[in-house]
Design an enzyme around this catalytic site. Structure first.
Site: not given
Length: 250
Positions: A150, A157, A227, A230
């Site tokens: 990130h 996300d 995830e 993500h």
């Protein structure tokens, strides 16, 4: 002669000197306000204001139960390339009455450090966010990173919601009241059930994950398999660089 001192030198400043002095005083009194974003970064609203933003780390409804360091405003900041790619996805799904909902975008390095420090303080499982893992094990289990993609600016996300509704699924684990389609878990549910390909899943949740994965891949994003929310732009412009400027509204 009036206006002259001994030796004939004038005490009256020239017009040019006066102008320079005035400019300097103005610059001191009113410093220019530069946009704090580095070159190559934009606020998502400046590219596509129709994408819904629910930036969790700028508030209290996240796994730390507090605002995270570096988040001065609930704003999504991304590299220009990533923001434009999201806008293309938004236009494609808008025709189906859907909208993207972003939970986190660029994350300052100081925020990553804050999360790591908080994790290492330890504690019991949290039924809302990490029901089966001790807080001190979140890093070793891969749910919280010592470093984060990130911070490179091209990771996001996100989930999908119906454009005309503010409330939908209410997952038992992860971000509450996110107003998204059913994805089986909420954002930041640190549990094996959040793995993108996890099975079994209810049919609706499996379909939502499949739809999001296909849309993001078509726009050039790759998924983090642990995830479902993500994604990182495959051709990211700052693949080897991390940033630490704060998340601000302007």
């Amino acid at each position: 002669m009036p206006g002259r001192a001994e030796g004939g030198a004038s005490h009256q400043p020239s017009l040019r000197a006066t102008a320079i002095l005035a400019a300097l005083l103005t610059a001191i009194a009113f410093p220019a306000r530069a946009d704090p974003l580095p070159a190559g970064f934009v606020r998502l609203t400046d590219v596509d204001p129709t994408i819904r933003q629910d930036i969790r780390y700028a508030g209290l409804k996240n796994f730390l139960h507090r605002k995270v360091s570096g988040y001065e405003a609930p704003v999504c900041i991304l590299t220009t390339q990533a923001a434009k790619a999201l806008s293309r996805i938004q236009k494609a799904i808008a025709a189906k009455g859907l909208t993207l909902v972003v939970f986190d975008c660029y994350r300052p390095a100081r925020a990553v450090a804050d999360m790591g420090k908080w994790t290492r303080q330890g504690g019991p499982p949290d039924p809302r966010w990490y029901p089966k893992v001790e807080r001190g094990d979140l890093i070793v289990k891969g749910y919280v990173g010592e470093l984060s993609s990130h911070s490179r600016g091209s990771t996001v996300d996100l989930a999908v919601a119906e454009a005309d509704k503010k409330s939908a699924a209410h997952p038992a684990c992860g971000a509450p009241d996110a107003g998204t389609l059913d994805f089986g878990t909420g954002f930041d549910c640190f549990d094996p059930s959040s793995e993108t390909a996890h099975r079994p899943l209810p049919a609706e949740a499996a379909a939502s994950r499949k739809m999001l994965l296909a849309a993001m891949r078509a726009a050039g994003f790759r998924n983090y398999a642990r995830e479902w929310w993500h994604f990182t732009l495959a051709d990211e412009p700052f693949a080897k660089q991390r940033f630490d400027f704060p998340v601000t509204a302007n």
